[in-house]
Design an enzyme around this catalytic site. Structure first.
Site, PDB file in Angstrom:
ATOM      1  CG  HIS A 145     -10.941  35.950  59.765  1.00 51.59           C
ATOM      2  ND1 HIS A 145     -11.619  35.097  60.619  1.00 51.59           N
ATOM      3  CD2 HIS A 145     -11.166  35.483  58.516  1.00 51.59           C
ATOM      4  CE1 HIS A 145     -12.220  34.146  59.912  1.00 51.59           C
ATOM      5  NE2 HIS A 145     -11.964  34.364  58.641  1.00 51.59           N
ATOM      6  CG  HIS A 164     -24.701  36.354  57.012  1.00 47.06           C
ATOM      7  ND1 HIS A 164     -24.954  35.046  57.348  1.00 47.06           N
ATOM      8  CD2 HIS A 164     -24.991  36.464  55.691  1.00 47.06           C
ATOM      9  CE1 HIS A 164     -25.386  34.390  56.280  1.00 47.06           C
ATOM     10  NE2 HIS A 164     -25.424  35.224  55.271  1.00 47.06           N
TER      11      HIS A 164
END
Length: 1682
Positions: free
Chosen positions: A314, A358
């Site tokens: 993740h 990001h």
């Protein structure tokens, strides 16, 4: 790592030149973030294992292990270099070392390019050597390095020598606690050079070997070498085959071992392996706990993708938390090489048209999408070729989306080309094998209804893409001169403090409200601050860049913990300007669906992995959809629709990702999602901890390729993962783990004093992680002051239902008075465990290990016959159909309305009911040395308000969602309670597939009715009443004959519905029950059976409560059967259902059982069972018991339930064969006595009859061992015509069961059809025998050992069980008796009296007429029995039972005793002598009572206390000895002997032929550690009472088997008070008012309770005088069960 290949082949000269330069050291500049460069001297240590530098304030930390270096890069590539101005440094002098789990970078600048080149070459050479070495070489290298490092660290003055003081300090550091004299002696032996008083490194190595000599390995070597100090080749081969379970062991292989591991050249020449070589071999990877074959891919890789668990990451780019940490491309390289196959890329619009990666709406740093793709392309297939899934979270504009598609195609090229992939069957996902070398793009796909020519379209954006919820987003509006830098610096400070605070909570806490509150508070503070400081004049303009206006929605906490995301609508400006209005409110219905534009190029790259937004499981039939769920939503789905979810996961992929609230990047527990078949469970790989350890362990198997095949049961068909027995037809695995010793266990890593801290007190905890039913843990005792070589020698046993997905976790803890400190752990998949003697090396610790012996057995549970006997499948089906109804039925007793209604969600997790909490005894935490019971491990993160049936308490104790635990008065024998209370409701029985009896033809109607009635409104009322009356019921049950384990509908009907009728005339009742042929199911026969009778009697007790409902129930007997059970039975069944879950079943196969059964006299053969099977059984009981009321009943019930009335099943198989199903009296009930209770007895008795019964059942039964808490039912009695040997065996069994009324064949109703042996047999004790076997497996031997009356301590988890041999005792110390029970029992007495008046069959009463005058006898008789402490024998019970059993019989014509064998003396020890204390709980201070004193007597027992001996008893015993009535028949005579008070005779007769030596010793529960003073106090009081009792009881000859417990004289009102609230009543023949003992008042009763009304045993005299006895007294031992 491909580039490292080049460095392996460097010329030796070049390598040496590099090494010498590096070891001599080089001055370099170390760059750090935000500071100027620091000049340091960097050097390679002499072992070439560490890079170090100086000066450094923390010299210990100024080192980097070569092993931990991930990569070395040339030039200015790191982020820190990028922050430096271009011309500051020459790129050719710069290089970066990436190391550690978090990819920390060490950025170095040399003075010239040549030095940089030398260091880069040398480091890469070392890394190449490490990557290339095999595990053995690595182990040896790390060992040598460790010893050298240890020496250097011990050399405080740096002179290269160790003096005695330095050695003492080293001993302390190594956790060695040896006397200084011993240390000095070894020091002197090792100090051989001229420099006396100090040790060189070589001498230190000798000293270290002396110190670390492995005594455990030495003894092992001696045992296989015929007491020599070495192993020959043949002996080594024998060891490998026998102990290590290795196949294909050749002499050449053994010679290789000697050559490789032997140290002594002399031994090598002789081809022998000495102790040093043997130690080296045992510590090598060849003897590691992990199967070396699993380091390679060994599973079938040709199945569809959805059949595999896939290692998933993740937010892969993050190196730390979710708000402030750095994003690095290197994280992709790292996780891909660790085996991860699914990485996540969050794409956002970046500057200059370049998409960036990001974490949106946070302050994490940005990296270029292009760099990410290049890194993935470079490292995706370095370690393995299996496909990589690229999870694209797309937040970009159409223009930048096209850029993304362009980069993917341009960089990945043919890795994206899936045209050649063979998908196999239509509509199936391709296999990992067919996708080798391919990269799958997971993302949104344009809908099919758009034409192919459409360049773009809209798709839903409501999925994990926007993980951060609006409450957590930073939408930074800055304008009017406020710079981004100002805003960011302010926020960063706030966020850093927030993150620090969030560390307070446990990282694994699934539901951290702390963090949520902090998040909200921080956001609100930030918002207010910015509003004050920023004059936002242009509020109407769209913000450009990042804006900080947090959207604070009111985050509503649902009871289910569901959190839905508060998405803003399309018009985001409104929500930004009205924070708290639209933006934050959860207005699901009103809000518009969020959508986003998607370009065709990117859509076309998505082939098999189309991301679909999901609030629920949606299967639209298309292949290739991937549902994404947040952990919180997924948790709800798993809880509510686990089976549906599993079916979905058989065709499609599901991805689960962490909650947005995990801002510290903590991980959730992946287990519940793996258990439901979810493939892509994404974890934060950057966060080390328990969850990542579990994840690593799971995927390490199968070559760490990132793909693990799911169990076949998850790929086809379905099962409920929360069920107590999720796979009834599959064999289970039994893990027997002997924890032998530990080696070089260090001090805890976070030890406050470091190496100077105290020597540790280690213990080992072993945890099974898997299906909820399998999750449990156990631990060894604590070894004080020894971390260097502690020895535990303890065996832990576990049963695993689905070993394919289970993991075994070994943890070492340092015991501390105020807690425990973590030392180390190792987690291994169950399927990768290797049997034999193995070392478990702790993860991340060089030398620390624990030495274990592993045995894995396959055990067949109650359902395994399905595999062996297809005819069972029908029964299975029929039983299964009732499953849901039963769930609903249980729900009626559950006070939680949500669960009660969810019949279809049988797996719903339930909270303990109020009853549970009230009745639950206080259990003290295990003391330091005491073994904890198995602890349930429910890691389901969000399960707080609902916990699955396999759910466990927060405290970790395995919790079988037992319905409120029924309180069995201590005065009631467990088996009674079990039988009575346990009788399953019909439907339950039906549900229990085991209750296959249901399948009998005659039974079907009942079952149907049961189902219908279950829904009857009366039933719910009835249940309510039941709950109140249940205790009474139980009480009464105590007195009833062994009630059938299967509640007879009739019985029940009799009991419940007819309670009214029965009251006036039980006889009629029986007739009613039995006459109508259509109701005549085996259960109904029970009514006549002793067991049945017991149930009916119970009815009497219930009549008061049920009276008003009787009418409603008259027609609904089956229903009643369910209800009659009363809550207690229901609860029991609950117990049963859920109980099976955690218990460790013994591995007992059919053959074992038959073997045991076939040869009764030769019980020695079963001795082995004691150690494993039996102890396991015992453990099983203990396992659940510990947190249940602590009553044996609960254990037993658990066991019963586990077997789910295997007896019934068994019966069915046979009964079903009988022509008249109705005729078969369901003796299953007999489980009551033996089968339920102690199948041990039945165990013993194996008769061909038994064998005639299906052997399969036996096997199955065998596994559901019943703990030693109960004595089994009577043994089978073949009909006279049967093989004589059968008879003999039967008799034997009967002989063993003096206490079982049922032993008398005469009591069994006969089947209408003469020829139906089997039915009869089943009815007869034989049936029970078989049944018994199942529950019993406990320990055949036990039952026999009565003569020796020995107490043995059992190791393992059986801590709470104590088996004493002398007499049968059962108790549930935790049972409380309420006044209600007393009252009801009185009523029962009344009923019985009435029944007698109305024509109970007197001639069937026991010859002894013991109970003729005591209508209430049953009520009280059992009380004695139950008092384990007193050691009451079953005899009383049996007599009362027998009578009661027979009372009902006249109603059904009894066939002549054709099935009853003629009694003959038994060759076995009297069962009466079998003492089976139930597991006892850890008691709180006020709980210990005299009942906790188990008495073990050698010979006849006399009464201990006069207070329990009444004149009636004395008279009776005298009369019994002097006179015996004429028996109605031989069997009755035998029964009379068994049940009469003349225990002495019966014992002698029964035991006469039994060779004392043949009796294996009984097992006894381990005593838990408790306060010594309390123990002494209790012991002394018991002794005083005993002394006092002796004098008065001298002349008294009571029956040998009954031990009456003494109680201190008490005021008249508080007679015989017991803390457990149980009362003791005696079933005496003579009703002399003054001579009868009084009942105790329940603990906490509001008043003294004058219970004399209608209670013939009531007496205010608590102390009854006894006359002195001339007979010798046996010696009495007390076992204090604390």
């Amino acid at each position: 790592m491909a580039d490292l290949e080049v460095y392996k082949n460097l010329s030796p000269e070049k390598v040496e030149r590099c090494m010498s330069v590096m070891q001599s050291g080089t001055q370099m500049i170390k760059l750090k973030r935000g500071t100027k460069g620091l000049v340091r001297l960097f050097y390679l240590d002499e072992h070439r294992t560490r890079l170090r530098w100086r000066p450094s304030r923390k010299s210990e930390k100024a080192k980097i292990l070569i092993d931990s270096i991930y990569k070395v890069t040339e030039g200015r590539q790191s982020e820190i270099f990028h922050r430096q101005a271009e011309g500051n440094f020459d790129p050719s002098c710069c290089f970066t070392i990436y190391h550690g789990n978090h990819m920390e970078s060490l950025d170095l600048i040399t003075s010239n390019p040549e030095e940089a080149r030398t260091w880069i070459t040398g480091l890469k050479y070392l890394m190449a050597g490490i990557s290339d070495e095999d595990s053995l070489a690595k182990r040896q290298r790390t060992h040598d390095q460790w010893v050298k490092q240890t020496f250097e660290e011990a050399d405080k003055n740096g002179d290269g020598l160790l003096n005695i003081e330095e050695i003492h300090q080293l001993m302390h550091k190594l956790n060695v606690n040896l006397p200084r004299r011993k240390v000095r002696q070894m020091f002197q032996e090792a100090d051989t050079d001229e420099n006396q008083g100090t040790l060189t490194f070589e001498e230190f190595c000798v000293f270290y070997k002396m110190m670390s000599l492995r005594r455990d390995l030495y003894l092992l070597l001696l045992s296989y070498s015929d007491k020599k100090d070495h192993l020959t080749v043949e002996e080594l081969a024998q060891f490998l085959k026998v102990e290590q379970k290795m196949s294909n062991v050749t002499l050449d292989y053994c010679l290789d071992i000697i050559m490789k591991f032997e140290v002594s050249e002399e031994n090598k020449v002789k081809n022998v392996l000495g102790i040093e070589g043997f130690t080296n071999f045992m510590r090598s990877p060849a003897c590691d706990v992990f199967n070396p074959l699993h380091h390679e891919v060994y599973q079938d890789m040709d199945q569809p993708l959805c059949n595999y668990y896939i290692a998933s990451s993740h937010n892969t780019y993050l190196t730390g938390d979710q708000l402030l940490s750095q994003s690095k491309v290197d994280m992709y390289a790292r996780v891909l090489q660790e085996g991860c196959r699914c990485v996540e890329v969050d794409c956002w619009d970046g500057p200059d048209g370049e998409p960036v990666v990001h974490h949106g709406y946070t302050l994490t740093s940005k990296i270029l999408f292009r760099d990410v793709v290049e890194t993935i392309n470079k490292h995706a297939f370095v370690k393995n070729e299996f496909p990589v899934i690229l999870s694209i979270e797309n937040h970009c504009s159409i223009q930048q989306q096209r850029k993304i598609a362009q980069y993917l195609k341009g960089i990945l090229q043919d890795k994206l080309d899936l045209s050649s992939v063979d998908t196999g069957e239509c509509r199936q996902l391709p296999s990992p094998q067919s996708l080798k070398g391919k990269i799958l793009v997971k993302g949104k796909k344009l809908p099919y209804h758009l034409g192919d020519d459409a360049e773009e379209g809209e798709v839903s954006d409501e999925d994990s893409a926007d993980e951060i919820e609006d409450e957590c987003k930073f939408k930074l509006h800055y304008s009017n001169g406020t710079t981004e830098h100002q805003v960011e610096s302010f926020i960063r400070k706030k966020l850093e403090s927030l993150l620090k605070e969030s560390q307070i909570r446990d990282k694994e806490d699934p539901d951290s409200f702390t963090v949520r509150a902090l998040l909200k508070a921080t956001h609100e503070g930030l918002n207010a601050h910015l509003k004050q400081n920023l004059d936002v004049k242009e509020s109407g303009k769209k913000s450009h860049g990042r804006s900080l206006m947090a959207n604070f929605g009111k985050h509503k906490q649902k009871a289910t913990k569901s959190r839905s995301k508060s998405y803003s609508t399309d018009d985001e400006d409104d929500s930004l300007q009205n924070p708290g209005k639209e933006g934050g409110q959860l207005y699901r219905l009103g809000r518009r669906r969020r959508t986003m534009k998607l370009c065709r190029e990117l859509s076309d790259l998505v082939v098999y992995t189309n991301s679909v937004a999901a609030q629920d499981i949606v299967d639209d039939g298309t292949t290739g959809n991937v549902l994404s769920f947040s952990e919180t939503r997924a948790h709800q789905v798993v809880q509510q629709k686990s089976e549906q979810f599993m079916i979905y996961n058989q065709k499609q992929l599901t991805r689960i990702y962490p909650s947005a609230y995990r801002i510290d990047s903590s991980n959730f527990n992946p287990l519940p999602y793996w258990n439901a078949g979810c493939q892509l469970v994404a974890l934060n790989y950057q966060s080390e901890g328990r969850m990542m350890q579990i994840n690593r362990a799971k995927f390490k198997a199968n070559g760490n390729c990132g793909y693990i095949l799911k169990p076949q049961q998850m790929c086809k068909g379905t099962f409920n993962p929360f069920s107590g027995d999720p796979l009834p037809a599959n064999p289970k695995k039994q893990l027997i783990l002997k924890v032998i010793s530990g080696q070089q266990l260090p001090k805890p890593p976070d030890s406050m004093f470091g190496d100077r801290g105290e020597i540790i007190d280690p213990f080992v905890e072993v945890e099974i992680i898997g299906l909820p039913v399998d999750c449990c843990k156990d631990q060894t005792r604590v070894v004080d002051d020894n971390g260097f070589n502690p020895v535990w020698e303890e065996t832990l046993t576990f049963t695993v239902h689905m070993p394919e997905i289970a993991l075994v976790r070994f943890l070492v803890w340092d015991h501390d008075p105020i807690g425990r400190d973590f030392v180390g752990q190792r987690t291994v998949t169950f399927s990768s465990l290797v049997p034999g003697y193995r070392h478990v090396y702790l993860e991340g610790l060089t030398e620390a290990s624990i030495f274990v012996h592993i045995t894995i057995n396959e055990i067949f549970g109650k359902w395994s016959p399905l595999i062996l006997n297809p005819s069972y499948t029908i029964l299975h089906f029929l039983g299964a159909t009732k499953n849901r109804q039963l769930q609903g039925l249980k729900g009626l007793f559950n006070k939680n309305p949500r669960h009660a209604s969810s019949e279809n969600n049988s797996h719903y997790v339930r909270k303990r009911s109020i009853g549970d909490r009230i009745l639950r005894r206080t259990a003290s935490a295990p003391a330091k040395g005491r073994k904890k019971s198995k602890v349930g491990f429910q890691e389901m993160v969000e399960i707080k308000d609902s916990v699955s049936e396999a759910s466990r308490d927060q405290d970790g104790v395995l919790r079988r969602t037992t319905r409120s635990l029924q309180v069995r008065p201590v005065s009631m024998p467990v088996d009674k309670s079990l039988l009575g209370a346990l009788s399953l409701p019909i439907s339950e029985a039906a549900k229990d597939t085991d209750g296959k009896e249901n399948c009998l033809a005659g039974d079907k109607d009942d079952r149907r009715k049961g189902a219908a009635t279950r829904k009857d409104p009366h039933f719910s009322n009835f249940n309510k009443k039941l709950s109140s009356s249940s205790s009474a019921l139980l009480h009464k049950d105590a007195n009833q004959g062994p009630t059938a384990s299967v509640s007879n509908p009739e019985q029940c009907g009799g009991r419940g519905a007819k309670s009214e009728r029965i009251k006036p005339n039980m006889t009629n009742d029986c007739q009613e029950n039995h006459n109508p042929p259509k109701f005549l199911s085996p259960r109904k026969h029970l009514a006549l059976d002793p067991a049945t009778k017991g149930l009916q009697e119970r009815l009497h007790g219930m009549k008061t409560n049920e009276k008003e409902h009787a009418e409603g129930f008259l027609g609904e007997k089956s229903m009643l059967s369910g209800s009659v059970l009363s809550q207690s039975s229901l609860e029991v069944e609950n117990l049963e259902g859920s109980r099976a879950k955690g218990r460790a079943a013994t591995s007992f196969s059919l053959s074992d059982v038959s073997a045991l059964c076939s040869d009764i006299p030769d019980l020695h053969s079963t001795a082995i069972l004691q150690d494993t099977e039996i102890s396991n059984l015992i453990d099983d009981v203990t396992l659940t018991n510990e947190n249940q009321s602590g009553s044996s009943i609960s254990a037993l019930i658990g066991q019963f339930e586990e077997s789910n009335h295997p007896a019934n099943v068994t019966v069915v198989s046979h009964l079903s064969t009988s022509g008249a199903s109705g005729s078969a009296p369901f003796q299953t009930p007999f489980k009551h006595g033996l089968s339920q209770g102690n199948q041990k007895a039945s165990f013993l008795c194996s008769s061909p009859e038994l064998n005639k019964l299906s052997s399969v059942e036996t096997t199955k039964l065998a596994n559901n061992a019943v703990p030693c808490g109960v004595i089994g039912s009577p043994i089978s009695t073949p009909k006279p015509g049967d093989d004589p040997s059968d008879k003999a065996k039967t008799r034997v069994i009967e002989g063993n069961l003096p206490g079982f009324p049922d032993a008398s064949p005469g009591q069994f109703p006969k089947s209408p059809t003469h020829g139906e042996d089997h039915s009869q047999v089943m009815n007869s004790p034989a049936l029970s025998t078989e049944l018994a076997i199942e529950d019993i497996i406990a320990d055949p031997a036990l039952s026999i050992n009565s003569a020796e009356s020995s107490l043995v301590e059992i190791d393992g988890e059986s801590e709470n069980l104590s088996l004493t041999t002398c007499d049968y005792r059962e108790e549930a110390p935790s049972q409380l008796v309420s006044p209600l029970k007393l009252q009801q029992s009185q009523e029962m007495v009344e009923h019985i009296q009435r029944g007698l008046r109305n024509g109970y069959c007197k001639e069937t009463l026991l010859p002894s007429e013991i109970f003729n005058n005591i209508p209430g006898v049953k009520n009280h008789s059992i009380s004695h029995l139950t008092y384990q402490g007193a050691g009451f024998v079953y005899n009383h019970f049996s007599s009362s039972d027998a009578k009661t059993n027979q009372i009902c019989e006249p109603q059904q014509p009894r066939a002549p005793d054709m099935h009853a064998p003629t009694p003959t003396p038994s060759t076995h020890a009297p069962l009466a002598a079998l003492k089976l204390p139930s597991p006892c709980k850890s008691k709180s201070l006020g709980d210990l009572t005299s009942e906790d004193i188990a008495c073990n007597f050698e010979s006849k027992y006399q009464c201990i206390s006069r207070s329990f001996v009444t004149n009636g008893i004395r008279d009776k015993s005298v009369t019994m000895k002097t006179k015996s009535l004429e028996p109605l028949d031989a069997l009755t005579e035998q029964l009379r002997k068994l049940v009469s008070f003349d225990q002495e005779d019966s014992c002698q007769v029964l035991y006469s032929k039994q060779d004392v030596n043949q009796c294996p010793r009984a097992l006894v529960r381990k005593l838990s550690s408790r306060s010594q003073s309390r123990v002494r106090n209790i012991a002394s009081r018991a002794k005083e009472k005993q002394e006092a009792g002796k004098q008065k009881a001298m002349a008294q000859s009571t029956r040998g088997g009954v031990v009456l417990r003494s109680k201190p004289p008490a005021p008249a009102l508080a007679v015989n008070r017991h803390s457990t609230g149980s009362y003791i009543a005696s079933y005496l023949r003579n009703m002399k008012a003054g001579g009868l003992e009084g009942r105790g008042i329940p603990e906490g009763a509001c008043t003294a309770l004058r219970y004399g009304y209608m209670d013939q045993f009531c007496s205010d005299n608590s102390v009854l005088q006894t006359e002195p006895s001339s007979e010798d007294k046996p010696e009495i031992y007390f076992l204090l069960r604390l």
